[in-house]
Design a protein around this motif. Sequence first.
Motif, PDB file in Angstrom:
ATOM      1  N   ILE A  33      31.607   7.062  29.398  1.00 45.87           N
ATOM      2  CA  ILE A  33      33.055   7.991  29.695  1.00 45.87           C
ATOM      3  C   ILE A  33      34.456   6.347  30.325  1.00 45.87           C
ATOM      4  O   ILE A  33      33.292   4.958  29.717  1.00 45.87           O
ATOM      5  CB  ILE A  33      33.394   8.637  31.518  1.00 45.87           C
ATOM      6  N   GLU A  34      35.190   6.680  30.191  1.00 44.49           N
ATOM      7  CA  GLU A  34      36.443   5.575  30.182  1.00 44.49           C
ATOM      8  C   GLU A  34      36.580   4.730  31.782  1.00 44.49           C
ATOM      9  O   GLU A  34      35.477   5.396  32.683  1.00 44.49           O
ATOM     10  CB  GLU A  34      37.795   5.964  29.518  1.00 44.49           C
ATOM     11  N   LYS A  35      36.708   3.385  31.461  1.00 48.61           N
ATOM     12  CA  LYS A  35      36.869   2.626  32.726  1.00 48.61           C
ATOM     13  C   LYS A  35      37.670   3.489  33.853  1.00 48.61           C
ATOM     14  O   LYS A  35      37.219   3.764  34.990  1.00 48.61           O
ATOM     15  CB  LYS A  35      37.533   0.979  32.553  1.00 48.61           C
ATOM     16  N   LYS A  36      38.574   3.987  34.022  1.00 49.41           N
ATOM     17  CA  LYS A  36      39.663   4.532  34.886  1.00 49.41           C
ATOM     18  C   LYS A  36      38.616   5.715  35.907  1.00 49.41           C
ATOM     19  O   LYS A  36      38.442   5.440  36.519  1.00 49.41           O
ATOM     20  CB  LYS A  36      40.753   5.067  34.089  1.00 49.41           C
ATOM     21  N   LYS A  37      38.140   6.844  35.180  1.00 48.99           N
ATOM     22  CA  LYS A  37      37.491   7.422  34.849  1.00 48.99           C
ATOM     23  C   LYS A  37      35.884   7.068  36.334  1.00 48.99           C
ATOM     24  O   LYS A  37      35.210   7.558  36.969  1.00 48.99           O
ATOM     25  CB  LYS A  37      36.829   8.435  34.445  1.00 48.99           C
ATOM     26  N   TYR A  38      34.989   5.636  35.503  1.00 45.63           N
ATOM     27  CA  TYR A  38      34.045   5.223  35.458  1.00 45.63           C
ATOM     28  C   TYR A  38      34.435   4.558  37.360  1.00 45.63           C
ATOM     29  O   TYR A  38      33.166   5.301  38.706  1.00 45.63           O
ATOM     30  CB  TYR A  38      33.432   4.245  34.993  1.00 45.63           C
ATOM     31  N   VAL A  39      35.458   3.502  37.458  1.00 42.20           N
ATOM     32  CA  VAL A  39      35.865   3.480  38.296  1.00 42.20           C
ATOM     33  C   VAL A  39      35.580   5.081  39.819  1.00 42.20           C
ATOM     34  O   VAL A  39      35.587   4.536  41.140  1.00 42.20           O
ATOM     35  CB  VAL A  39      37.355   3.047  39.050  1.00 42.20           C
ATOM     36  N   ILE A  40      36.613   6.052  39.721  1.00 41.92           N
ATOM     37  CA  ILE A  40      36.545   7.346  39.916  1.00 41.92           C
ATOM     38  C   ILE A  40      35.452   7.620  41.100  1.00 41.92           C
ATOM     39  O   ILE A  40      35.583   8.167  41.963  1.00 41.92           O
ATOM     40  CB  ILE A  40      38.231   8.234  39.549  1.00 41.92           C
ATOM     41  N   TYR A  70      21.034  11.811  39.941  1.00 43.19           N
ATOM     42  CA  TYR A  70      20.993  11.937  38.907  1.00 43.19           C
ATOM     43  C   TYR A  70      21.939  12.988  37.677  1.00 43.19           C
ATOM     44  O   TYR A  70      22.910  12.287  37.737  1.00 43.19           O
ATOM     45  CB  TYR A  70      19.927  13.738  39.039  1.00 43.19           C
ATOM     46  N   ALA A  71      23.394  12.760  39.018  1.00 44.04           N
ATOM     47  CA  ALA A  71      24.336  13.926  38.841  1.00 44.04           C
ATOM     48  C   ALA A  71      25.254  12.363  38.464  1.00 44.04           C
ATOM     49  O   ALA A  71      26.061  12.548  37.737  1.00 44.04           O
ATOM     50  CB  ALA A  71      24.734  14.811  40.056  1.00 44.04           C
ATOM     51  N   TYR A  72      24.688  11.400  39.153  1.00 42.20           N
ATOM     52  CA  TYR A  72      25.879  10.306  38.861  1.00 42.20           C
ATOM     53  C   TYR A  72      25.616   9.787  37.193  1.00 42.20           C
ATOM     54  O   TYR A  72      26.641   9.736  36.402  1.00 42.20           O
ATOM     55  CB  TYR A  72      25.818   9.094  39.642  1.00 42.20           C
ATOM     56  N   VAL A  73      24.059   9.820  37.566  1.00 45.55           N
ATOM     57  CA  VAL A  73      23.672   9.224  36.183  1.00 45.55           C
ATOM     58  C   VAL A  73      24.078   9.964  34.789  1.00 45.55           C
ATOM     59  O   VAL A  73      24.220   9.752  33.570  1.00 45.55           O
ATOM     60  CB  VAL A  73      22.340   8.769  36.061  1.00 45.55           C
ATOM     61  N   ARG A  74      23.703  11.573  34.528  1.00 48.27           N
ATOM     62  CA  ARG A  74      24.503  12.169  33.652  1.00 48.27           C
ATOM     63  C   ARG A  74      25.903  11.523  33.459  1.00 48.27           C
ATOM     64  O   ARG A  74      25.873  11.701  32.722  1.00 48.27           O
ATOM     65  CB  ARG A  74      24.434  13.061  34.064  1.00 48.27           C
ATOM     66  N   THR A  75      26.517  12.392  34.484  1.00 45.88           N
ATOM     67  CA  THR A  75      27.759  12.228  33.800  1.00 45.88           C
ATOM     68  C   THR A  75      28.473  10.572  33.192  1.00 45.88           C
ATOM     69  O   THR A  75      29.548  10.020  32.844  1.00 45.88           O
ATOM     70  CB  THR A  75      28.795  11.654  35.301  1.00 45.88           C
ATOM     71  N   LEU A  76      27.467   9.441  34.133  1.00 43.43           N
ATOM     72  CA  LEU A  76      28.122   7.846  33.030  1.00 43.43           C
ATOM     73  C   LEU A  76      27.545   7.564  31.816  1.00 43.43           C
ATOM     74  O   LEU A  76      28.258   7.307  31.295  1.00 43.43           O
ATOM     75  CB  LEU A  76      28.057   7.055  34.639  1.00 43.43           C
TER      76      LEU A  76
END
Length: 439
Positions: A33-40, A70-76
């Motif tokens: 994912i892009e940096k902006k979404k990553y920060v959020i 797990y949710a964090y890892v799957r999202t990023l």
Amino acid sequence: MENDLLSISRLFFCGMDVYMLYRFFSAMFVKKIEKKKYVIINIAITAIIFFENSVGSIALNFFTMPLLYYAYVRTLFSISKSNSMAYTIIYFAFAGSRELSFELLYRFLLRVLPVYISPWYESGGIYLLLIQYSASFLLLLFIEKYIKKLEIGVHNAFSWYLLIVPILSLMVSVSFLHIEFPESLITQIAMCGGSFSLFFTNVVIFIILARYTDAMNKIKYAELYNVKRHMEEEHLQNILKLNEDYQRYMHDIHTYFNSFRMLAASGENNKIVEIIDELKGEIQEKTSGVIYSGHPVLNAILSERVLTAKEKGIQLSIFVEKFLKVDFISDADMISMFGNLLDNALEAAGRCSPENRKVNIKIFKGNNYFLIFYIENSYAVAVMRKGERFLSTKANSKGHGLGIGIVVNLAEKYGGTLNLEEKEDFFITTLAISTCARE
């Protein structure tokens, strides 16, 4: 002292938990994912962990933290469900073993020191937490050093084997907490030392197993690579045979024409018609091919793909620059490079709707020093990436994607590059290789 679970310092430690989780996974997997979404997402997960910790329930943390991780890892990250689950458990086992080891250390210090030491949930406990998180971060850097260059891959059949030691270590550490802390100083030291030794040994074994896993994946890839190269060598022999047949057919046709010439000169026109009627089907079959290039192997490669395109109902256009010289490329390498790229393009176009199956091929000199092999093809399935690398979109991706790896290696061999790009409705492949490579 008062409960300090809602302080800024606790928010900082929650942020450190998320940051270390990110560092652990980013060392092995690609962020998607892009940096902006990553920060959020990082801010959101930190806030969730902070408010959950404020409840002060160890049991709640034990069951919900792995799910949050797990949710964090799957999202990023670009990672399969099985891999994300396995490595999340591994990381949680590391974090849990670390906290349990420092809890034993706290109990030990509480027994041997003459001063009161605040527990972790009080404001005075921040100093012990600072030591704990500093040690954890240094240990993470140590782990990162050894796993950063590993090619774990999105899918990894060996990842579940890595769970054995972390889970057993976590179970042993948990059992220590439920054992009454001994009165003997030597036993206390042995208990704390054993807990930390188990934790560090766990980390070292994980690194060893992870490197072993990486080695096994590379061996497996190398075996598949060799198999594919062997298949392409067999494919080369088939194309050379096809080219020999083509040249023989053309020689026969010239023989027929010479015979026709002699019969025409003798006024034997009826005999000419008779021979043509007899050989009409064979002559049509032998002369139906189009000559795209003066190089026999390149011409055979293109002719073979023309037949494939017709079978799949693909609109295929081919442009080859006149008098193009490709003799500097070996026959085997030409089949590997051009054949792989053409097969990928035809396969992608073949998945499109019948009216949208298109492949455009151009082979020309970009300048005096570079040969350009350019393909535009329609595609229907979204292309997946791992960093700058495109992944196979096939349901069973094991063993697929080797073709691009072969082309990249051969492009480097010839002092060139391979560029893959999505542009509107077309996927564009540009292979540029140096004509001076042999020199």
